[in-house]
Design an enzyme around this catalytic site. Structure first.
Site, short mmCIF file in Angstrom:
data_model
loop_
_atom_site.label_atom_id
_atom_site.label_comp_id
_atom_site.label_asym_id
_atom_site.label_seq_id
_atom_site.Cartn_x
_atom_site.Cartn_y
_atom_site.Cartn_z
N MET A 1 11.50 24.66 2.63
CA MET A 1 10.75 23.90 1.63
C MET A 1 11.67 23.10 0.69
O MET A 1 11.41 21.93 0.41
CB MET A 1 9.85 24.83 0.82
CG MET A 1 8.93 24.08 -0.13
SD MET A 1 7.90 25.16 -1.15
CE MET A 1 6.76 25.82 0.03
N TYR B 1 15.47 30.15 8.77
CA TYR B 1 14.23 30.67 9.38
C TYR B 1 14.25 30.50 10.89
O TYR B 1 14.61 29.44 11.41
CB TYR B 1 13.02 29.90 8.84
CG TYR B 1 12.71 30.19 7.39
CD1 TYR B 1 12.41 31.48 6.94
CD2 TYR B 1 12.71 29.15 6.46
CE1 TYR B 1 12.12 31.72 5.60
CE2 TYR B 1 12.40 29.38 5.13
CZ TYR B 1 12.11 30.67 4.70
OH TYR B 1 11.83 30.90 3.39
N LYS C 1 0.85 -1.20 0.00
CA LYS C 1 0.00 0.00 0.00
C LYS C 1 0.89 1.24 0.00
O LYS C 1 2.10 1.14 0.19
CB LYS C 1 -0.93 -0.04 1.21
CG LYS C 1 -0.21 -0.02 2.54
CD LYS C 1 -1.16 -0.28 3.70
CE LYS C 1 -0.40 -0.47 4.98
NZ LYS C 1 -0.94 0.22 6.11
N ARG D 1 -10.15 -0.56 15.23
CA ARG D 1 -10.29 0.25 14.02
C ARG D 1 -11.29 -0.46 13.10
O ARG D 1 -12.42 -0.03 13.00
CB ARG D 1 -8.94 0.42 13.31
CG ARG D 1 -7.93 1.26 14.08
CD ARG D 1 -6.74 1.62 13.22
NE ARG D 1 -6.20 0.48 12.48
CZ ARG D 1 -5.05 0.50 11.81
NH1 ARG D 1 -4.32 1.60 11.77
NH2 ARG D 1 -4.62 -0.57 11.17
C1 LIG Z 1 -3.79 -4.70 7.92
C2 LIG Z 1 -2.32 -4.53 7.82
N1 LIG Z 1 -1.54 -5.61 7.72
C3 LIG Z 1 -0.19 -5.52 7.65
C4 LIG Z 1 0.43 -4.29 7.68
C5 LIG Z 1 1.93 -4.23 7.61
O1 LIG Z 1 2.45 -3.72 8.80
P1 LIG Z 1 4.02 -3.49 8.99
O2 LIG Z 1 4.41 -2.47 7.95
O3 LIG Z 1 4.16 -2.97 10.37
O4 LIG Z 1 4.67 -4.79 8.75
C6 LIG Z 1 -0.34 -3.14 7.80
C7 LIG Z 1 0.32 -1.84 7.90
O5 LIG Z 1 -0.12 -0.90 8.46
C8 LIG Z 1 -1.75 -3.26 7.88
O6 LIG Z 1 -2.53 -2.19 7.99
#
Ligand SMILES: Cc1ncc(COP(=O)(O)O)c(C=O)c1O
Length: 348
Positions: A290, A242, A22, A117
């Site tokens: 920046m 800054y 992701k 969650r």
């Molecule tokens: C549902 C789920 N599984 C696995 C992972 C992987 O986690 P990590 O990057 O800590 O190994 C994530 C990451 O946030 C996640 O949301």
């Protein structure tokens, strides 16, 4: 990335591995993920667009939407592209029930074992499982949960063992494969590998808040590098940048690096945050702006415009920079901005 995946697979033992890709593979790019993680059993993403992109790039093994579908259009894409989807709430279950696609779908039923969650409470799981089983398009059902404290298993607010206990309670009598371990659980608790594991950060050479990544044999996949574009010689008492946050105690050479918060370098990084200049550890000096940041070159007297600068990666663990800046390596990797040019180097 290949080497980190091999390590994840070794820790996973008999379990299959979803490479979590992701957020553009934690900032590393989906095309790179495809090459680096070709030996993974599947790829897991949050973004339906990314799932489709993986298919377009030629990935034929499983692709999992780890937050499931956000609307009916996503559900149509699940069927069209042969994606695995997740169901974490009643609304998503209804989407699946209404979709009625002709192709079989692997469904991942999310269990809320304490993270609070996403997911169904353990007591709801067997009823949801039965509803899923009754749907003709549902092929396989895997139970999934996510740990809040895999890196700190004894956290009294929610010990890891308690989440595992609730997950096993939810799974009792269902004969379903389980998917629990993220990187931290995978590295520290191999016994939780079960049917599938879902490592993310470790595949990129970072750690989820544990001892250093190198101690686990992980290698940084990403190096954020730049160059000095100017050097200023300042007198004792003069300030830099800054807010005049850095004031020289002695005559000091200040290196100006072409990298700022618009590139993804954390603006909150304090004076002293390590920066490698020509391979030598120097200290951030002054507020990050920046497009530039400034470094005390006392440790690298030979540095001049054009000198190579490493903000994190090879020779400077991202976790160390993140800790100095009060954040985590995940955030730094994911925040590298689109304007940063990328170059891929193949190594074994
Ligand atoms: C549902 C789920 N599984 C696995 C992972 C992987 O986690 P990590 O990057 O800590 O190994 C994530 C990451 O946030 C996640 O949301």
């Amino acid at each position: 990335m290949r080497s980190n995946l091999s390590l994840a697979k070794a820790h996973a033992r008999q379990a299959r591995v979803w490479a979590v890709v992701k957020a553009n593979a934690y900032g590393h790019g989906l095309a790179n993920a495809l090459r680096g993680f070709s030996a993974a059993d599947g790829m897991a993403v949050v973004e339906p667009d990314a799932a489709v992109r993986l298919r377009e790039l030629g990935w034929r093994k499983p692709v999992l939407l780890i937050e499931g579908c956000f609307d009916a259009a996503d559900m149509a894409r699940v069927a069209e592209h042969g994606l695995d989807t997740l169901v974490h709430c009643e609304e998503q279950l209804a989407l699946l029930e209404q979709a009625n696609p002709r192709t079989g779908i692997n469904v991942h039923l999310k269990v809320n074992s304490g993270m609070n969650r996403l997911g169904f409470r353990p007591a709801q799981v067997s009823a949801v499982h039965a509803r899923l089983r009754a749907l003709p398009m549902v092929r396989g059902i895997t139970l999934v949960t996510h740990f809040a404290n895999a890196d700190d298993g004894n956290n009294p607010l929610l010990p890891l063992a308690e989440q595992v206990r609730r997950m096993r309670e939810a799974a009792a009598g269902l004969d379903a494969p389980l998917s629990m371990a993220n990187s931290a659980a995978g590295l520290l608790h191999e016994e939780l590998a079960e049917s599938w594991v879902r490592p993310g950060i470790m595949l990129y050479g970072g750690t989820p808040g544990l001892k250093s990544a190198a101690d686990f044999g992980l290698r940084p996949a990403m190096t954020l590098s730049s160059r000095l574009i100017a050097v200023q010689e300042i007198a004792a008492g003069e300030a830099v940048g800054y807010g005049s946050r850095f004031v020289a105690e002695k005559p000091t050479r200040i290196g100006v690096v072409a990298c700022g918060y618009a590139d993804g370098y954390p603006r909150q990084a304090p004076n002293g945050t390590p920066v490698l200049v020509d391979g030598v550890r120097c200290a951030l000096a002054g507020r990050v702006s920046m497009d530039m940041l400034t470094v005390d070159l006392s440790a690298a007297p030979g540095a001049r415009p054009g000198s190579e600068v490493i903000l994190w990666g090879a020779g400077l663990p991202v976790d160390e920079v993140a800790q100095a800046a009060g954040t985590i390596g995940y955030e730094l990797m994911c925040a590298v901005a689109p304007r940063v040019a990328t170059a891929v180097r193949d190594e074994d």
